[in-house]
Design a protein around this motif. Structure first.
Motif, mmCIF file in Angstrom:
data_model
loop_
_atom_site.group_PDB
_atom_site.id
_atom_site.type_symbol
_atom_site.label_atom_id
_atom_site.label_comp_id
_atom_site.label_asym_id
_atom_site.label_seq_id
_atom_site.Cartn_x
_atom_site.Cartn_y
_atom_site.Cartn_z
ATOM 1 N N LEU A 110 3.064 3.237 1.897
ATOM 2 C CA LEU A 110 2.304 2.219 1.170
ATOM 3 C C LEU A 110 1.922 1.047 2.062
ATOM 4 N N THR A 111 2.815 0.665 2.977
ATOM 5 C CA THR A 111 2.554 -0.481 3.847
ATOM 6 C C THR A 111 1.357 -0.223 4.764
ATOM 7 N N VAL A 112 1.262 0.987 5.291
ATOM 8 C CA VAL A 112 0.144 1.334 6.174
ATOM 9 C C VAL A 112 -1.176 1.289 5.409
ATOM 10 N N TRP A 113 -1.185 1.900 4.210
ATOM 11 C CA TRP A 113 -2.399 1.877 3.383
ATOM 12 C C TRP A 113 -2.793 0.428 3.050
ATOM 13 N N THR A 114 -1.805 -0.369 2.685
ATOM 14 C CA THR A 114 -2.076 -1.765 2.323
ATOM 15 C C THR A 114 -2.683 -2.533 3.490
ATOM 16 N N SER A 115 -2.166 -2.281 4.701
ATOM 17 C CA SER A 115 -2.667 -2.975 5.880
ATOM 18 C C SER A 115 -4.144 -2.666 6.116
ATOM 19 N N MET A 116 -4.523 -1.407 5.945
ATOM 20 C CA MET A 116 -5.934 -1.036 6.172
ATOM 21 C C MET A 116 -6.828 -1.557 5.055
ATOM 22 N N ILE A 117 -6.350 -1.480 3.815
ATOM 23 C CA ILE A 117 -7.126 -2.006 2.680
ATOM 24 C C ILE A 117 -7.345 -3.508 2.850
ATOM 25 N N ASN A 118 -6.298 -4.206 3.277
ATOM 26 C CA ASN A 118 -6.409 -5.654 3.499
ATOM 27 C C ASN A 118 -7.374 -5.969 4.649
ATOM 28 N N SER A 119 -7.389 -5.090 5.657
ATOM 29 C CA SER A 119 -8.318 -5.276 6.772
ATOM 30 C C SER A 119 -9.754 -5.224 6.284
ATOM 31 N N TYR A 120 -10.064 -4.236 5.442
ATOM 32 C CA TYR A 120 -11.410 -4.169 4.871
ATOM 33 C C TYR A 120 -11.698 -5.409 4.019
ATOM 34 N N ALA A 121 -10.681 -5.872 3.294
ATOM 35 C CA ALA A 121 -10.864 -7.015 2.393
ATOM 36 C C ALA A 121 -11.269 -8.264 3.158
ATOM 37 N N ILE A 122 -10.557 -8.583 4.249
ATOM 38 C CA ILE A 122 -10.841 -9.818 4.976
ATOM 39 C C ILE A 122 -12.148 -9.732 5.761
ATOM 40 N N HIS A 123 -12.670 -8.509 5.936
ATOM 41 C CA HIS A 123 -13.970 -8.332 6.601
ATOM 42 C C HIS A 123 -15.104 -8.224 5.590
ATOM 43 N N GLY A 124 -14.795 -8.451 4.297
ATOM 44 C CA GLY A 124 -15.828 -8.420 3.269
ATOM 45 C C GLY A 124 -16.354 -7.033 2.967
ATOM 46 N N MET A 125 -15.559 -6.002 3.298
ATOM 47 C CA MET A 125 -15.981 -4.613 3.073
ATOM 48 C C MET A 125 -15.321 -4.100 1.797
ATOM 49 N N GLY A 126 -15.787 -4.657 0.671
ATOM 50 C CA GLY A 126 -15.153 -4.373 -0.616
ATOM 51 C C GLY A 126 -15.216 -2.925 -1.029
#
Length: 614
Positions: A423-439
């Motif tokens: 879950l932590t790995v998935w969360t890290s990548m999802i958050n990466s997209y989030a902060i780059h505005g890639m909703g």
């Protein structure tokens, strides 16, 4: 004469003398010596008896030496001790402590005569590996056959719950407690009450643990330590320190574990005065030089905002362990001093101490905070050079680092290489997209995680999903996920979730809807949410709602200069210079200090911080 005579005397030594030597060696903890004595005895032609083998098997159990244990089992069979309950029980214990529970059960099942100790040993064997269904089944069988369980039986069972925490096991634990109440032994036996409290602490049910504690006829140091540690575990540091004061009034001796719990409590609270008081006690009792205490003290002072004291403790450690270095590096990172963290890491790699996954993950966080791609790539090279590229903690930090340094492509490359994503790995990548505005990418990845991989989301990943919706203006998706996390996964909205929701609605101008959402939130959450609404009012030029948000902010957090500044900027953007000047004067009149903005740039590997107005 002396060598020959000595040898002859040893060959003539009677069995009781060998047994005395074996007993003394075992009781003093010299288990290898015990086995050497036995093999010398066997070589001299003397066979052991039913007093010899339990001692030898105890030595094997403490050494977890299955090789020697099976050899002794062969000798036991050869000498005909199959019917001796004492010897057979020792065999069960030896196999159990050597992690061969199935072999222990085979010996137990073949025993022609069993004692309560035999049953307890087998129950303990199952409990040790947390096979609680088998342990409870054996307990029932024991009662059916007329063997009355003792306090030791239940201590073994309760210890089995030390690493378990599911609804099923909680029910089992409560049933065991009910059984103990019926037998009337729980409050008379200190070890049993301690085990019961430890079980409830594991289940985070400290109210139940406290009831057991308060009813105890006699309390040991373990009783107090268990309760204090339990309160710290669930984040109730005030109760832990209150209990510690009672403990001091009872003149109970303080041990090493108490200090570990108290320091952990200080880390939660973050109060420097309390931390200093605990440190004084640690020094007074002479526990300050223990490695684990020193490392926790470094973390404690870092969390309390006193990096000077943290560094002083670190520098006084003569032989610094990997944990010592990591604690100090983490202290710098979590306190917003990434440059100092990286400098300390450079010092560390020049020593004989090698960093572990946690150290590298912390250093990568420092690179992320600096936004230093070059330094991050340098750390990645070190990771590959020393074989840490498959460590998930490091991989997760690499994803975060590349994302914060602006390289979402590299972050995705690292993510794709992770073979068994948690879950932590998935969360890290999802958050990466989030902060780059890639909703859309964030939502697609979240959908893949939950539906295709079957991973159950938590509150943290939902924060990233809502952040992604906010940064991309995906209002309908954001509202859907805000509702779904509560309805489908029973996740209560946190301050972060609510702030993301208000930010989302505010970005697209849904200010009335944002206001309704805030008013439906708990009071403890509203303070942060009003700030997001005020920022949105500035963007959309809504003075009336902005004034309401400001009033609410000043009501809940009167000492925050940022609220005055935001409202002043709103007035300025609409040409209301008089009102803007009035808000600025309020900052000076109340003695508030506006924190200046700053930027950090990397030039040729060095980092310079530029403050606004300089």
């Amino acid at each position: 004469m002396s060598l020959v005579s000595s040898s002859l005397v040893s060959f003539r030594r009677p069995l009781y003398l060998w047994n005395l030597m074996i007993r003394d060696s075992t009781n003093n903890g010299f288990f290898i010596q015990t086995l050497n004595i036995y093999f010398s005895m066997a070589h001299s032609g003397v066979h052991g008896n039913n007093l010899t083998y339990p001692l030898l098997l105890k030595a094997c159990a403490n050494l977890a030496s299955i090789q020697h244990g099976t050899v002794l089992h062969g000798h036991v069979l050869k000498l005909g001790f199959q019917a001796d309950a004492f010897v057979q029980t020792a065999l069960v214990d030896m196999y159990s402590k050597s992690s061969h529970v199935e072999s222990a059960r085979l010996v137990f099942d073949e025993m022609p005569h069993r004692t309560v100790v035999s049953w307890n040993t087998m129950v303990s064997a199952y409990s040790r590996v947390s096979s609680m269904d088998q342990a409870l089944s054996l307990l029932k069988e024991m009662g059916v056959l007329g063997f009355k369980p003792t306090a030791s039986t239940f201590v073994s069972i309760l210890s089995g719950y030390s690493n378990l925490d599911t609804f099923k096991f909680r029910l089992q634990g409560v049933s065991i407690h009910s059984c103990l109440i019926k037998l009337g032994i729980v409050h008379r036996e200190v070890s049993l009450a301690n085990s019961l409290m430890a079980m409830y602490a594991q289940f985070c049910r400290m109210d139940e643990a406290r009831k057991v504690f308060d009813l105890m006829d006699e309390k040991s140091i373990i009783s107090w330590t268990t309760m204090i540690g339990g309160y710290v575990k669930i984040g109730h540091a005030a109760e832990a320190f209150g209990l510690f004061k009672q403990m001091l009034r009872q003149s109970v001796g303080i041990d090493f574990v108490v200090f570990l719990n108290l320091i952990s409590g200080c880390i939660q609270v973050g109060e420097l005065l309390l931390a200093s008081s605990v440190h004084s006690l640690v020094l007074k009792c002479g526990c300050d030089e223990a490695d684990s205490v020193e490392n926790l003290l470094i973390t404690m002072y870092s969390k309390c905002g006193n990096l000077t004291f943290a560094r002083r403790i670190f520098d006084l450690i003569i032989e610094k362990s990997m944990l010592s270095w990591t604690s100090m590096i983490a202290g710098y990172v979590h306190s917003g001093h990434p440059v100092e963290a990286l400098d300390l890491f450079r010092r560390m790699v020049k020593t004989d101490t090698r960093p572990n996954g946690a150290t590298l993950a912390t250093v990568l966080s420092a690179c992320a905070d600096l936004g230093s791609l070059s330094m991050g790539q340098e750390i990645e090279e070190y990771v590959f050079l020393h074989g840490w590229e498959s460590e998930q903690q490091v991989q997760t930090s690499l994803i975060h680092m590349y994302s914060k340094c602006g390289s979402i492509k590299k972050a995705r490359e690292v993510f794709e290489k992770v073979t068994d994503k948690d879950l932590t790995v998935w969360t890290s990548m999802i958050n990466s997209y989030a902060i780059h505005g890639m909703g859309n990418e964030a939502i697609t990845l979240f959908h893949k995680m939950t539906t295709e991989e079957g991973i159950i989301p938590d509150a943290i990943v939902y924060t990233s999903v809502l952040l992604a919706c906010s940064h991309s203006g995906l209002v309908e998706d954001g509202l859907k996920y805000f509702k779904s996390m509560q309805k489908d996964f029973k996740i209560a909205p946190t301050v972060e979730h609510c702030t993301c929701l208000i930010d989302l609605l505010g970005r697209v101008g849904q200010l009335d809807l944002a206001l309704d959402a805030i008013q439906g939130m708990p009071l403890a959450v509203q303070a942060q949410a009003w700030g997001s609404l005020l920022s949105a009012c500035r963007i959309h030029g809504n003075v009336e709602l902005g004034e309401l948000a400001t009033f609410k902010l000043l009501e809940t957090s009167p000492g925050r200069s940022g609220s005055y500044v935001l409202m002043s900027n709103l007035y300025t953007s609409l040409g209301k210079w008089k009102e803007a000047h009035m808000m600025r004067n309020l900052i000076d009149g109340k003695g508030l200090v506006k924190e200046c903005g700053w930027s950090q740039v990397e030039v040729c590997g060095s980092h310079d911080t530029l403050a606004a107005g300089n």
